[in-house]
Design a protein around this motif. Structure first.
Motif, PDB file in Angstrom:
ATOM      1  N   GLN A  34       0.848  -1.180   0.000  1.00  0.00           N
ATOM      2  CA  GLN A  34       0.000   0.000   0.000  1.00  0.00           C
ATOM      3  C   GLN A  34       0.887   1.234   0.000  1.00  0.00           C
ATOM      4  N   THR A  35       0.386   2.304  -0.572  1.00  0.00           N
ATOM      5  CA  THR A  35       1.130   3.554  -0.618  1.00  0.00           C
ATOM      6  C   THR A  35       0.287   4.638   0.015  1.00  0.00           C
ATOM      7  N   ASN A  36       0.876   5.369   0.954  1.00  0.00           N
ATOM      8  CA  ASN A  36       0.229   6.529   1.568  1.00  0.00           C
ATOM      9  C   ASN A  36       0.837   7.783   0.969  1.00  0.00           C
ATOM     10  N   ASP A  37      -0.020   8.656   0.437  1.00  0.00           N
ATOM     11  CA  ASP A  37       0.393   9.962  -0.066  1.00  0.00           C
ATOM     12  C   ASP A  37      -0.068  10.993   0.955  1.00  0.00           C
ATOM     13  N   TYR A  38       0.851  11.866   1.391  1.00  0.00           N
ATOM     14  CA  TYR A  38       0.569  12.777   2.501  1.00  0.00           C
ATOM     15  C   TYR A  38       0.393  14.223   2.043  1.00  0.00           C
ATOM     16  N   PHE A  39      -0.470  14.939   2.787  1.00  0.00           N
ATOM     17  CA  PHE A  39      -0.822  16.317   2.460  1.00  0.00           C
ATOM     18  C   PHE A  39      -0.808  17.169   3.724  1.00  0.00           C
ATOM     19  N   GLU A  40      -0.489  18.452   3.541  1.00  0.00           N
ATOM     20  CA  GLU A  40      -0.478  19.404   4.655  1.00  0.00           C
ATOM     21  C   GLU A  40      -0.543  20.807   4.069  1.00  0.00           C
ATOM     22  N   THR A  41      -0.929  21.772   4.874  1.00  0.00           N
ATOM     23  CA  THR A  41      -0.899  23.170   4.445  1.00  0.00           C
ATOM     24  C   THR A  41       0.494  23.731   4.685  1.00  0.00           C
ATOM     25  N   PRO A  42       0.847  24.837   4.026  1.00  0.00           N
ATOM     26  CA  PRO A  42       2.158  25.447   4.272  1.00  0.00           C
ATOM     27  C   PRO A  42       2.364  25.842   5.734  1.00  0.00           C
ATOM     28  N   ALA A  43       1.287  26.181   6.438  1.00  0.00           N
ATOM     29  CA  ALA A  43       1.389  26.592   7.848  1.00  0.00           C
ATOM     30  C   ALA A  43       1.215  25.415   8.813  1.00  0.00           C
ATOM     31  N   PHE A  44       1.153  24.195   8.286  1.00  0.00           N
ATOM     32  CA  PHE A  44       0.979  22.977   9.093  1.00  0.00           C
ATOM     33  C   PHE A  44      -0.290  23.051   9.951  1.00  0.00           C
ATOM     34  N   ASP A  45      -1.392  23.507   9.334  1.00  0.00           N
ATOM     35  CA  ASP A  45      -2.668  23.635  10.040  1.00  0.00           C
ATOM     36  C   ASP A  45      -3.209  22.290  10.521  1.00  0.00           C
ATOM     37  N   LEU A  46      -3.009  21.237   9.737  1.00  0.00           N
ATOM     38  CA  LEU A  46      -3.476  19.919  10.170  1.00  0.00           C
ATOM     39  C   LEU A  46      -2.729  19.487  11.429  1.00  0.00           C
ATOM     40  N   LYS A  47      -1.420  19.612  11.395  1.00  0.00           N
ATOM     41  CA  LYS A  47      -0.594  19.241  12.555  1.00  0.00           C
ATOM     42  C   LYS A  47      -1.011  20.044  13.789  1.00  0.00           C
ATOM     43  N   GLU A  48      -1.280  21.341  13.599  1.00  0.00           N
ATOM     44  CA  GLU A  48      -1.708  22.198  14.711  1.00  0.00           C
ATOM     45  C   GLU A  48      -3.009  21.701  15.340  1.00  0.00           C
ATOM     46  N   ASN A  49      -3.839  21.039  14.532  1.00  0.00           N
ATOM     47  CA  ASN A  49      -5.100  20.487  15.018  1.00  0.00           C
ATOM     48  C   ASN A  49      -4.964  19.026  15.449  1.00  0.00           C
ATOM     49  N   GLY A  50      -3.726  18.516  15.479  1.00  0.00           N
ATOM     50  CA  GLY A  50      -3.501  17.127  15.857  1.00  0.00           C
ATOM     51  C   GLY A  50      -4.011  16.150  14.817  1.00  0.00           C
ATOM     52  N   SER A  51      -4.106  16.609  13.576  1.00  0.00           N
ATOM     53  CA  SER A  51      -4.726  15.823  12.509  1.00  0.00           C
ATOM     54  C   SER A  51      -3.721  15.487  11.414  1.00  0.00           C
ATOM     55  N   ALA A  52      -4.115  14.586  10.539  1.00  0.00           N
ATOM     56  CA  ALA A  52      -3.284  14.177   9.415  1.00  0.00           C
ATOM     57  C   ALA A  52      -4.190  13.801   8.247  1.00  0.00           C
ATOM     58  N   LEU A  53      -3.674  13.995   7.035  1.00  0.00           N
ATOM     59  CA  LEU A  53      -4.451  13.706   5.827  1.00  0.00           C
ATOM     60  C   LEU A  53      -3.601  12.898   4.869  1.00  0.00           C
ATOM     61  N   ARG A  54      -4.203  11.820   4.356  1.00  0.00           N
ATOM     62  CA  ARG A  54      -3.483  10.954   3.421  1.00  0.00           C
ATOM     63  C   ARG A  54      -4.455  10.387   2.402  1.00  0.00           C
ATOM     64  N   ILE A  55      -3.879   9.924   1.295  1.00  0.00           N
ATOM     65  CA  ILE A  55      -4.599   9.065   0.356  1.00  0.00           C
ATOM     66  C   ILE A  55      -3.878   7.731   0.386  1.00  0.00           C
ATOM     67  N   ARG A  56      -4.631   6.658   0.607  1.00  0.00           N
ATOM     68  CA  ARG A  56      -4.034   5.321   0.608  1.00  0.00           C
ATOM     69  C   ARG A  56      -4.405   4.624  -0.702  1.00  0.00           C
ATOM     70  N   GLN A  57      -3.355   4.201  -1.425  1.00  0.00           N
ATOM     71  CA  GLN A  57      -3.538   3.373  -2.621  1.00  0.00           C
ATOM     72  C   GLN A  57      -3.373   1.924  -2.189  1.00  0.00           C
ATOM     73  N   LYS A  58      -4.397   1.125  -2.439  1.00  0.00           N
ATOM     74  CA  LYS A  58      -4.341  -0.277  -2.028  1.00  0.00           C
ATOM     75  C   LYS A  58      -5.253  -1.084  -2.939  1.00  0.00           C
ATOM     76  N   ASN A  59      -4.703  -2.120  -3.551  1.00  0.00           N
ATOM     77  CA  ASN A  59      -5.476  -3.008  -4.423  1.00  0.00           C
ATOM     78  C   ASN A  59      -6.268  -2.245  -5.482  1.00  0.00           C
ATOM     79  N   GLY A  60      -5.647  -1.216  -6.076  1.00  0.00           N
ATOM     80  CA  GLY A  60      -6.286  -0.466  -7.143  1.00  0.00           C
ATOM     81  C   GLY A  60      -7.353   0.519  -6.690  1.00  0.00           C
ATOM     82  N   THR A  61      -7.444   0.760  -5.366  1.00  0.00           N
ATOM     83  CA  THR A  61      -8.406   1.736  -4.866  1.00  0.00           C
ATOM     84  C   THR A  61      -7.655   2.914  -4.251  1.00  0.00           C
TER      85      THR A  61
END
Length: 191
Positions: A34-61
């Protein structure tokens, strides 16, 4: 279901610990890439909220997942993406996704503010184990390789007991184990 609470326990492993667990417990388990692709804002707003955002590629989904703090673990919000949507996200043009966008807006984050940061490839094996799901991962990212043991449970108390017994039985020391995205960011900053 577009949301779920994830209750998991994890511990980084040495290669020797990884190999021992692979041989003893996972010898008949299928390995899934599986592959995780990671995203964040330039100001690390997700991290500031204790959050994380990814897209997981797995079995063609492709599954977009926002992880946020929750009293029992992590609240995960999901949206399925098409390959075209996935390619738009990873080429720098994130598209709105109904469930994740709604949660991001609660944090005052618009999808257009998100940047693609890179990916992590994980080779995963899973087995049922004492009414939990036991997961053995080997991950490769940014010229780094690491291994970890994860246990997913439906109850925090049961999961903690099973996990602690397992690592104690294998004489694996408890190690502070940041989430994959945090390890990715730490390595990216170190480069």
């Amino acid at each position: 279901m577009t949301q779920e609470v994830e209750i998991e326990f994890k511990n980084l492993l040495t290669i020797q610990e990884y190999n021992q667990l692979a041989e003893d417990l996972f010898s008949h388990a299928e390995t899934i890439k599986q592959t995780n692709d990671y995203f964040e804002t330039p100001a690390f707003d997700l991290k500031e909220n204790g959050s994380a955002l990814r897209i997981r590629q797995k079995n063609g989904t492709y599954t977009l997942t926002l992880k946020e703090p929750h009293p029992d673990g992590l609240l995960e919000t999901h949206d399925k993406l098409t390959e075209k949507e996935y390619l738009s996200w990873t080429s720098g043009t994130p598209l709105e996704a109904p469930n994740v966008t709604a949660q991001l807006e609660k944090m005052s984050i618009h999808v257009s503010a998100l940047n693609y940061l890179g990916s992590m490839v994980t080779f995963r094996q899973e087995i049922p184990y004492q009414d939990t799901l036991l997961v053995l991962d080997k991950s490769i990212y940014l010229d780094t390789e690491d291994a970890e043991l994860e246990l997913e449970a439906t109850s925090k108390s049961h999961g903690e007991k099973v996990f602690n017994n397992l690592i104690e039985n294998y004489q694996i020391p408890f190690r502070d184990t940041p989430p994959k995205i945090a390890r990715f960011f730490n390595q990216k900053q170190a480069m």
